[in-house]
Design a protein around this motif. Structure first.
Motif: not given
Length: 314
Positions: A226-234, A236-255
Motif C-alpha cells: 500500500g505504501g509503495l502504490s501511495t508513494l508512486r502517486m505522491v 507523480v503529484l509532487v513532480s506536477r506541483t510547484v510550491g512546498h505548501t501545495q505539495r504537502l496539502i495535496l500529497c498528504g491528503t491523497l496519502a
C-alpha cells in the motif's frame, strides 16, 4: 445572333421551371383527390350512422397529428442513438490500449520514481483503472464469502460496487479540485487513471490477507505494498506541483485517504455491510448462509452451516 440565344436560354429556363411547377401542381392535385376519396369512403359509413359531416375533417386532422407525432418520436430516438454512438466515439481513445501496456503500467504503479524537477508522465487511459476497480469489487465479494459473514445475496454486490466506484470517482474528483486549487498540472482523466492504478496495491494486499489470516501479515502488506502504490502517486503529484505548501496539502491528503481506505476495507467494510443489511432487512430475517466452494479444509462448522442452509431452503 446572341440575343436569340439569350432568348432561347430564357425560354428554356422558364419552360423548365413551369414544367416543374406543373408537375408539382399535378402531384398535389392527385394527393388531394386521393385524400378526398379516402375521406369520402371513411365518411360514407359515418353518414349512414347519421353522423354529421364535420367528422371527416376532424379524422383527417387527427390522422395527420398522430403521424406527425410518430415521426417526431422516431426522429428523436434516431438522433439519441446517433448521439450515443458519437459519445462512445469520444470515449474510445481512453480505452484504446494494449494488454502489454496495461501490464507495464500495473508494475509501474508499484515503483515510485524520484523525479521532481520534471512533470512525470501519466497515461490518460481508463481501461486499466476500470478493470482494477472491478477486480477490487470481486475481491471484496470473495472476502465476504470466505469470512463468517451472513450473506443476503442482493445487497452485497451493490454495496461492493458502490464502495469501490464511490471511492475511485469521489476521491478523484476531490483530488482534482484540490489540484486545481494548488495549481497542479493534471487533468481529470489523468487523476482517474493515477488513482485507479493506485488501487493495484489494495487489490494485492486484500487478496493475500483475505486468504491468509494473519494480522501482522496485513500490516506488513499495508505498509509495503500500500505504501509503495501511495508513494508512486505522491511522487507523480509532487513532480506536477510547484510550491512546498501545495505539495504537502495535496500529497498528504491523497496519502491519508488512500492508506485509510485500505484499512477501512480490511477491518470495517464487513461490519458496515452487515450493519446496512440489518437495517435494510431487519435482524430477525432467517439468514441465507452460503458456503464458499474454494475452501479446501472442510470443517464441522462448514458442514453445520450447510445443514442449516439445506434445512432452511427445504
Amino acid at each position: 445572333g446572341g440575343s436569340a440565344v439569350i432568348d432561347m436560354e430564357n425560354m428554356d429556363d422558364t419552360s423548365g421551371s413551369s414544367f416543374e411547377d406543373m408537375g408539382e401542381m399535378h402531384q398535389r392535385m392527385k394527393e388531394e383527390e386521393e385524400e378526398d376519396e379516402a375521406e369520402g369512403e371513411a365518411g360514407a359509413g359515418e353518414e349512414e350512422d347519421g353522423e354529421f359531416l364535420g367528422m371527416k375533417g376532424l379524422r383527417g386532422q387527427l390522422g395527420r397529428q398522430v403521424a406527425d407525432q410518430m415521426w417526431q418520436v422516431g426522429k428523436r430516438q434516431a438522433s439519441r442513438a446517433f448521439s450515443l454512438y458519437a459519445n462512445i466515439d469520444i470515449l474510445r481513445p481512453y480505452f484504446d490500449v494494449e494488454p502489454v501496456q496495461v501490464r507495464a503500467r500495473l508494475l509501474e504503479s508499484m515503483i515510485p520514481v524520484k523525479m521532481i524537477n520534471f512533470p512525470q508522465k501519466i497515461a490518460g487511459e481508463l481501461y486499466g483503472p476500470l478493470m482494477l476497480v472491478f477486480t477490487l469489487v470481486a475481491i471484496l465479494l470473495h472476502g465476504m464469502k470466505t469470512s463468517d459473514t451472513i450473506i443476503r445475496e442482493g445487497t452485497l454486490m451493490g454495496t461492493a460496487i458502490g464502495t469501490c466506484f464511490g471511492y475511485w470517482l469521489g476521491v478523484s474528483s476531490f483530488m482534482y479540485f484540490l489540484a486545481y486549487l494548488c495549481n497542479a498540472q493534471i487533468t481529470m482523466v489523468q487523476m482517474l487513471s493515477l488513482l485507479g492504478y493506485g488501487l493495484f496495491g489494495h487489490c494485492i494486499t486484500l487478496f493475500v490477507t483475505y486468504n491468509i489470516h494473519f494480522h501482522s501479515l496485513f500490516y506488513i502488506f499495508w505498509l509495503v505494498v500500500g505504501g509503495l502504490s501511495t508513494l508512486r502517486m505522491v511522487a507523480v503529484l509532487v513532480s506536477r506541483t510547484v510550491g512546498h505548501t501545495q505539495r504537502l496539502i495535496l500529497c498528504g491528503t491523497l496519502a491519508a485517504l488512500h492508506m485509510l481506505f485500505l484499512l477501512y476495507l480490511h477491518f470495517a467494510y464487513h461490519k458496515v455491510v452487515e450493519g446496512i443489511l440489518d437495517t435494510l432487512e431487519g435482524p430477525n430475517m432467517p439468514p441465507f448462509q452460503r458456503v464458499a466452494r474454494d475452501i479446501p479444509v472442510v470443517s464441522n462448522a462448514v458442514l453445520n452451516t450447510t445443514a442449516k442452509a439445506i434445512a432452511l431452503t427445504v
